[in-house]
Design a protein around this motif. Sequence first.
Motif, short mmCIF file in Angstrom:
data_model
loop_
_atom_site.label_atom_id
_atom_site.label_comp_id
_atom_site.label_asym_id
_atom_site.label_seq_id
_atom_site.Cartn_x
_atom_site.Cartn_y
_atom_site.Cartn_z
N CYS A 144 0.84 -1.19 0.00
CA CYS A 144 0.00 0.00 0.00
C CYS A 144 0.88 1.24 0.00
CB CYS A 144 -0.90 -0.02 1.23
SG CYS A 144 -1.58 1.58 1.69
N GLY A 149 -6.50 12.22 -0.53
CA GLY A 149 -7.93 11.96 -0.54
C GLY A 149 -8.66 12.99 -1.37
N THR A 153 -13.60 10.87 0.19
CA THR A 153 -12.94 10.30 1.37
C THR A 153 -12.97 11.26 2.55
OG1 THR A 153 -10.72 11.16 0.88
CG2 THR A 153 -11.36 9.08 -0.18
N LYS A 156 -9.64 12.36 3.93
CA LYS A 156 -8.69 11.37 4.44
C LYS A 156 -7.88 10.80 3.27
CE LYS A 156 -11.68 9.93 8.27
NZ LYS A 156 -12.41 8.79 8.86
N ARG A 158 -6.02 8.22 0.74
CA ARG A 158 -6.30 6.89 0.24
C ARG A 158 -5.04 6.02 0.36
NH1 ARG A 158 -10.82 6.32 -3.20
NH2 ARG A 158 -11.74 8.29 -3.89
N ALA A 160 -3.36 3.09 -1.84
CA ALA A 160 -3.43 2.48 -3.17
C ALA A 160 -2.68 1.16 -3.14
CB ALA A 160 -2.83 3.41 -4.21
N ARG A 195 -9.32 2.62 -9.41
CA ARG A 195 -9.96 3.21 -8.24
C ARG A 195 -10.42 2.14 -7.25
NH1 ARG A 195 -11.98 8.19 -7.13
NH2 ARG A 195 -11.48 8.85 -9.26
N THR A 198 -8.18 1.06 -4.28
CA THR A 198 -7.81 2.04 -3.26
C THR A 198 -8.80 1.94 -2.11
OG1 THR A 198 -9.13 3.89 -4.13
CG2 THR A 198 -6.92 3.57 -5.06
N PHE A 199 -8.37 2.39 -0.94
CA PHE A 199 -9.21 2.29 0.26
C PHE A 199 -8.86 3.41 1.22
CE2 PHE A 199 -5.29 0.20 1.30
CZ PHE A 199 -5.09 0.43 2.66
N ILE A 200 -9.73 3.63 2.20
CA ILE A 200 -9.47 4.57 3.29
C ILE A 200 -9.07 3.75 4.51
CG2 ILE A 200 -10.40 6.42 4.71
CD1 ILE A 200 -12.56 6.80 2.56
N ARG A 201 -7.89 4.06 5.06
CA ARG A 201 -7.46 3.34 6.25
C ARG A 201 -8.45 3.57 7.39
NH1 ARG A 201 -1.86 4.86 9.15
NH2 ARG A 201 -3.13 6.68 9.66
N GLY A 203 -11.55 2.73 7.11
CA GLY A 203 -12.86 2.99 6.50
C GLY A 203 -13.88 1.93 6.87
#
Length: 376
Positions: A144, A149, A153, A156, A158, A160, A195, A198-201, A203
């Motif tokens: 990652c 963001g 988000t 926040k 992202r 990846a 896309r 990808t994520f939000i830590r 989330g």
Amino acid sequence: MAQDDPAAFDAMLAELAERRQEFREQRYVPGDFVDRLKRLGLYRCATPERFGGETMPPAEFLKKIERISAVDGSTGWVASFGSQLVYLGSLPLETQAKLYAGGPDVVFAGALFPIQRATPTERGFLVNGRWKFASGCMAADIVCVGIPGDDLTSGKPRGALIRPQRLEIVQDWDVVGMRGTGSFDLIAEDVEVDREWTFIRGGEPVVDEPLYRYPAITYVAQSLSVVSAGVARAALDFAEGAGSGRDSITGAPKLADRAYYRAGIAEAEAALRSARAYFYEAADEAWETLVAGDLVSDEQNAHLRLSAAHLARTASEVVHKVVSLSGTAAIYQDHPLPALLGDALVPQEHAFLSPAMYDAAGAVLMGLPPTVPAFR
């Protein structure tokens, strides 16, 4: 799978004791040993059960990491990343299905900071930059990196997800503690990331399983903190065994014959065991709450974060105390204590375990908002 095979776990620890100096010298835990940790189930215990995971209660996982860390802190640190798959619970289920298509034993490594630029594309983002502290990246299946963001988000950053083969790994890890973690830099040059990867830590997860309702960032903080407990255990075990060892070159009594040594080591033993008991008490209580169908409360989360920060700080103090009581023998490079001293220094320096956690936890326990971001 040897997740519940004590003999296999002990055999792994025996091999680790023989190879830990090799890992420290090359500055990373190699893939063949990480594969051994995989066979013990440490990299599937946080994989969603719907994708073949075998959920391990947090306290059980943390105790395994503690035992590994008592043999080698660096390997414990790398193994602790088995908990970090909970970060990925907010990925679309279709993406998670692709991630685990080859099996549930996925090694994840992260280098979220410093946040680097990413240019939006039709599919996702074109990523460029250099990130630090990618612990375990040499044997990772997926890594990652942090990108900015946006409105989606709430500002926040992202994370990846990228296969490590698409990145350059710069082996620049030259430190006094946790030398074998392979916390190298990562460089990306025009790497496009879809896309949905990808994520939000921290989330909101799309996986509805008890472990994915356990506060994700908190669990990672616990996993890093417990490494320090293993390192401190190693220092105390050495001190208690060495106390009755050779006579002083000055003719002074053996260490075990000195009241200050006996009292100091006993005090350190009590301090570590007390902090450790609080740490596991908080973990067990939170897990029992989740299994019963309720959510971890803000107060419970505050105790999880506080006990993790306190354990890391107490463990470091314990190792320092052991060294201070051990005389001139401990100043030599080939003595076991200097390496343990360096390893004990590192966990408490992590942002998740910093002194700021005391203030944040205290605020929550008094009914106020936490004073740091990403507290839960």
